[in-house]
Motif scaffolding. Structure first.
Motif, PDB file in Angstrom:
ATOM      1  N   UNK A 386       0.793  -1.234   0.000  1.00  0.00           N
ATOM      2  CA  UNK A 386       0.000   0.000   0.000  1.00  0.00           C
ATOM      3  C   UNK A 386       0.820   1.278   0.000  1.00  0.00           C
ATOM      4  N   UNK A 387       2.116   1.190   0.339  1.00  0.00           N
ATOM      5  CA  UNK A 387       2.940   2.386   0.392  1.00  0.00           C
ATOM      6  C   UNK A 387       2.739   3.215   1.646  1.00  0.00           C
ATOM      7  N   UNK A 388       2.047   2.678   2.633  1.00  0.00           N
ATOM      8  CA  UNK A 388       1.801   3.409   3.872  1.00  0.00           C
ATOM      9  C   UNK A 388       1.648   2.416   5.015  1.00  0.00           C
ATOM     10  N   UNK A 389       1.836   2.897   6.241  1.00  0.00           N
ATOM     11  CA  UNK A 389       1.595   2.059   7.410  1.00  0.00           C
ATOM     12  C   UNK A 389       0.217   2.333   8.018  1.00  0.00           C
ATOM     13  N   UNK A 390      -0.534   3.208   7.372  1.00  0.00           N
ATOM     14  CA  UNK A 390      -1.883   3.487   7.847  1.00  0.00           C
ATOM     15  C   UNK A 390      -2.821   2.353   7.437  1.00  0.00           C
ATOM     16  N   UNK A 391      -3.783   2.110   8.283  1.00  0.00           N
ATOM     17  CA  UNK A 391      -4.806   1.131   7.936  1.00  0.00           C
ATOM     18  C   UNK A 391      -4.379  -0.314   8.029  1.00  0.00           C
TER      19      UNK A 391
END
Length: 426
Positions: A386-391
């Motif tokens: 996802x390219x993020x650590x959010x969620x």
């Protein structure tokens, strides 16, 4: 017995078979676009001297930024043709006519493309604007007749500011289906491993060994496993809970001289001490992680096992924690003996596989169960996807999916980003 679970896991299982097919990369007839993008991105693999398809030399000054989202494959590249600088985007295809097939001439995102890089030289694209220069890699890399060795493309080759599979970040539905299928696959493998062990050992003895081993964490897992094998459950089955603990703790060498009552319960059982003393790793061990406490918690869970097997998975973790405290007052032990994280791990790694293997749990009940603590492998895979650590997923099934992907792909020396079947989901 596991047919329904196999069906739920089948998309991921099929993808694993694709992984097996791409592990050997010797000179494919026509490499994938992922191969070609990784090749272009690697300064050591890209041809040193470049020429356009019409023979004009081209000097590459900046290869561009690898784009894993929509639009051209490399953004903002810089090169010189006949002494004239050009800056713009680069699109990479296997064949020139892929430009036509993808209908890039109708997409304004490709208006800044100044160089079309392909593997094959022909057939020519019909809708490619005339001002876009063309370059074919295959003639440049195979000038001496030897096919290019695509096994040179490694994990590090494809690793850029982001992983290629981040293209899934724009397809949350695909990502969710991937994680759930991988999660079902992981539970399927655990259930099959359990069934395999039951060919040699009684089913509940396998569960009992798994329970005690889990009480040892990594340091003392082997010692706890040895204890479960030297004192099988059938030896304890008729003993009350406190005597079960006394027998196990005595044979394990965990009783203190002043614990006279427990010593008496052990000797009354008739169970003999081991020929070789147990070795427990106590280095820098926090008091709450002492094997004596862990064993007390495990025996408490064992005492309530019939009740625990009847409970809904949604309340099982809390019930395990409560059951672990059965001996706490009697043994004067303060604080939780099994915490939430360990209880959730027991549900995922022991109770669920056991019940799946014994046919007492439907796979349809595995969705939306509480997960474990977020681990480094989970973070790594989620960042790749996802390219993020959010969620980050908080439920058990999708967390298990992240762990399965980590072991099958991200932490597998034989699978590279450029050839990963997950990338092809894009």
């Amino acid at each position: 017995m596991l047919t329904q679970l196999e069906r739920f896991a089948s998309p991921y299982t099929e993808m694993l078979s694709v992984r097996g097919e791409v592990r050997c990369l010797e000179a494919p007839v026509c490499p994938s676009e992922a191969h070609l993008q990784a090749l272009w991105n690697d300064d050591s693999l890209r041809p040193e001297f470049l020429t356009l398809t019409d023979g004009t030399p081209i000097v590459l000054l900046e290869k561009g930024l690898w784009n894993h989202g929509d639009g051209p494959d490399f953004k903002n590249a810089l090169f010189a043709i006949n002494g004239c600088l050009q800056r713009g985007d680069i699109e990479i295809h296997r064949q020139p006519r892929d430009w036509d097939t993808h209908q890039h001439h109708k997409n304004p995102d490709y208006n800044a493309v100044v160089l079309h890089v392909t593997w094959e030289e022909t057939p020519p694209a019909k809708t490619l604007p005339s001002q876009i220069a063309t370059l074919a890699l295959k003639p440049l890399l195979e000038q001496k007749g030897a096919p290019f060795d695509f096994s040179k493309i490694t994990f590090s080759t494809t690793r850029d500011a982001s992983a290629p599979c981040q293209c899934l970040s724009t397809k949350p539905g695909v990502t969710d289906r991937l994680l759930t299928s991988a999660g079902y696959h992981r539970f399927l493998q655990k259930a099959k491993q359990f069934l395999e062990k039951t060919h040699r050992t009684a089913p509940f003895q396998v569960f009992y060994e798994g329970l005690l081993r889990a009480m040892g964490y990594q340091r003392n897992a082997d010692a706890f496993m040895r204890l479960a094998q030297e004192v099988p459950f059938e030896t304890l089955v008729d003993f009350p809970v406190k005597q079960r603990f006394a027998v196990l703790a005595g044979i394990a060498g965990l009783l203190q001289p002043e614990q006279r009552e427990l010593w008496d319960l052990w000797w009354q059982s008739g169970c003999q001490p081991p020929l070789e003393p147990f070795k427990w790793d106590m280095r820098a061990l926090r008091p709450q992680n002492h094997p004596y406490r862990r064993l007390a918690g495990g025996v408490g869970v064992l005492n309530a096992i019939s009740h625990l097997f009847e409970l809904s998975l949604h309340v099982l973790s809390d019930a395990i924690q409560e059951a672990s405290m059965t001996l706490a007052d009697d043994l004067q032990l303060k604080g939780m003996l099994i915490g939430t994280t360990r209880a959730n791990a027991l549900v995922n790694n022991l109770f669920i596989p056991y019940r799946l293997a014994t046919g007492t749990l439907s796979p349809t009940l595995l969705n939306d169960l509480p997960g474990e603590s977020i681990s480094a492998p989970m973070r790594e895979v989620w960042m790749h996807l996802t390219g993020t650590l959010k969620g980050l997923p908080k439920d058990s099934l999708r967390q298990q999916g992240l762990l399965q992907i980590y072991h099958d792909f991200c932490h597998n020396d034989h699978v590279f980003c450029a050839t990963c079947p997950i990338f092809n989901q894009c």
